[in-house]
Enzyme design. Structure first.
Site, PDB file in Angstrom:
ATOM      1  N   GLN A 258       0.821  -1.210   0.000  1.00 31.95           N
ATOM      2  CA  GLN A 258       0.000   0.000   0.000  1.00 31.95           C
ATOM      3  C   GLN A 258       0.858   1.264   0.000  1.00 31.95           C
ATOM      4  OE1 GLN A 258      -3.482  -0.149  -0.511  1.00 31.95           O
ATOM      5  NE2 GLN A 258      -2.615  -2.166  -0.992  1.00 31.95           N
ATOM      6  N   HIS A 261       1.610   2.950  -3.371  1.00 27.50           N
ATOM      7  CA  HIS A 261       0.663   3.795  -4.081  1.00 27.50           C
ATOM      8  C   HIS A 261       1.081   5.257  -4.133  1.00 27.50           C
ATOM      9  CE1 HIS A 261      -2.920   1.567  -5.289  1.00 27.50           C
ATOM     10  NE2 HIS A 261      -2.820   0.841  -4.199  1.00 27.50           N
ATOM     11  N   GLU A 327      -9.094   2.450   5.785  1.00 31.10           N
ATOM     12  CA  GLU A 327      -9.629   2.065   4.469  1.00 31.10           C
ATOM     13  C   GLU A 327      -9.546   0.543   4.309  1.00 31.10           C
ATOM     14  OE1 GLU A 327      -8.681   2.930  -0.259  1.00 31.10           O
ATOM     15  OE2 GLU A 327      -7.118   3.206   1.249  1.00 31.10           O
ATOM     16  N   HIS A 328      -8.356  -0.003   4.521  1.00 23.47           N
ATOM     17  CA  HIS A 328      -8.135  -1.456   4.473  1.00 23.47           C
ATOM     18  C   HIS A 328      -7.668  -1.913   5.852  1.00 23.47           C
ATOM     19  CE1 HIS A 328      -6.881   0.136   0.424  1.00 23.47           C
ATOM     20  NE2 HIS A 328      -7.737  -0.790   0.008  1.00 23.47           N
ATOM     21  N   HIS A 420     -52.753  21.135   6.330  1.00 19.70           N
ATOM     22  CA  HIS A 420     -52.400  19.741   6.069  1.00 19.70           C
ATOM     23  C   HIS A 420     -53.609  18.854   6.346  1.00 19.70           C
ATOM     24  CE1 HIS A 420     -48.313  21.181   5.926  1.00 19.70           C
ATOM     25  NE2 HIS A 420     -47.812  19.967   5.791  1.00 19.70           N
TER      26      HIS A 420
END
Length: 430
Positions: A258, A261, A327-328, A420
């Protein structure tokens, strides 16, 4: 990677990168406003500034998309096809159906599932051409039944100002022919506001999905309300809960994967084992120099957003992970399934030593477009549901209205909204 010792405290907060979405908004807001005012001209100018190339046209010629598929490596095509097949299976299983409830005699409420009319998909292409992200965005949209799909990806100086050819090939494989050579926040603003030009207009979309850098995440926040968004999917994160049963080589490889990235990627190990922490550090010293993107990986692992967090036990590890909302999140512990059952905040959970995040990035059948920066505490990963709306259809007969009408009148008067009630009474008096 630095160490954080949390064993003697109840501290559960892990640090994140210094540049956050709030700060990025200061840059992104004026840029989006400029695109709204000047349209295509602004998108092209920002592309030239940030991507180093000015495409001849924002819209990619469909013939170039088809040609990219013709030139695609057969092995890559086979991998993409398998990824599409597996993701489509989970999307079809998750697709909700219309439900009709009879609340009383003659009174029905139908919860109808309606696909978005038009969506914009964003696929990053800066440090890496994320061809898999084409699949992750497009398949759930198609399964949902979205009628109009536009995709944007940054222009590449090495490819005549077009998006990367593997991204174009994936578009062709999925039947997407509305593709724009635009990246970053300017691409999202283009999709949200639409543009007009002599070369053709970009119709605004109802929803924007897809990951990106911190500025893409900030643009999503800025544009939300003008369009719907999936989540703020910014620079990637991995957190790993591991104990002394974990394989240090596996753990280190997953952290490195990761960190590859983005220099701002976050890699966090949460462990109650000093021996494992030391073994992982040794593995990182061995694995990182051998990696193709060693410099980028080193920057990410040495950053404020990455750390080895030492905890007292697995219970504290779970608390830290839930507070972090990664995230992961990988679980590499004894009885990993039971630990995973206690996680309530994560974009996606990868259970056991043979389920690395990389599997989810490509061919697990799950989606890799996931909330980052703690947003997993309130947002979900991309799925077919993101491309659908729920709409109620209410049908009452005359008698069904008469049965409940007096109660409606009473409640309307209790709220001091007599008109109403009158809208019901006028029918009851007939």
């Amino acid at each position: 990677m630095r160490r954080l010792d949390l064993r003697s405290t109840d501290e559960v907060v892990l640090p994140r990168a210094q540049l956050d979405v709030e700060h990025a908004l200061e840059v992104v807001g004026p840029l989006c406003d400029d695109v709204r005012e000047r349209g295509e001209a602004a998108v092209l100018e920002y592309g030239e500034r940030f991507d180093g190339v000015r495409p001849a046209s924002l819209r990619v010629d469909p013939a170039r998309i088809t040609a990219a598929l013709d030139g695609l490596d057969p092995a890559v095509r086979e991998g993409l096809t398998e990824s599409i097949t597996r993701l489509r299976a989970t999307c079809e299983a998750e697709l909700e159906s219309t439900v009709v409830t009879q609340v009383a005699d003659g009174a029905t409420v139908e919860r109808r599932i309606v696909p978005m009319s038009r969506v914009g998909l964003y696929v990053p292409g800066g440090l890496a051409p994320l061809v898999s992200t084409v699949v992750m965005n497009a398949v759930p949209a198609q399964v949902a039944g979205v009628g109009s799909i536009a995709l944007a990806s940054p222009p590449q100086a090495d490819h005549d100002g077009l998006p990367h050819p593997t991204i174009l090939a994936a578009c062709a494989l999925l039947g997407i022919d509305e593709v724009y050579a635009a990246g970053g926040a300017q691409a999202l603003a283009m999709l949200a506001y639409g543009t007009t030009s002599t070369g053709g207009s970009v119709a605004p979309v109802d929803l924007i999905t897809g990951p990106g850098n911190i500025y893409v995440a900030a643009a999503k926040r800025y544009l939300q309300g003008t369009v719907a968004i999936d989540s703020e999917a910014g620079p990637t994160e991995i957190a790993i809960i591991a104990d002394d049963t974990a394989d240090a080589a596996f753990v280190a490889a997953d952290l490195v994967s990761q960190a590859e990235h983005d220099p701002m990627a976050a890699a966090v190990l949460i462990t109650d084992s000093e021996a494992l922490a030391e073994a992982v550090e040794a593995e990182l010293e061995r694995q990182v120099p051998a990696a193709k993107h060693a410099e980028r990986i080193t920057t990410a692992l040495d950053g404020q957003q990455s750390a080895i967090a030492l905890v007292r036990d697995v219970d504290q590890a779970v608390d830290v992970a839930n507070a972090y909302a990664a995230e992961h999140l990988e679980i590499q512990t004894a009885d990993a399934g039971s630990v995973a059952d206690r996680i309530v905040n994560a974009g996606a959970i990868f259970v056991g030593p043979h389920t690395p995040v990389s599997l989810g990035d490509y061919a697990a059948g799950s989606n890799h477009v996931l909330p980052t920066a703690g947003c997993a505490c309130h947002s979900s990963g991309l799925s077919v549901r993101a491309f659908c709306k729920n709409m109620h259809l209410v049908t009452y007969t005359d008698q069904a209205l008469r049965d409940v009408g007096p109660k409606v009148v009473t409640l309307a008067e209790a709220e001091d909204l007599p008109s109403h009630g009158a809208a019901v009474s006028v029918r009851l008096d007939r």
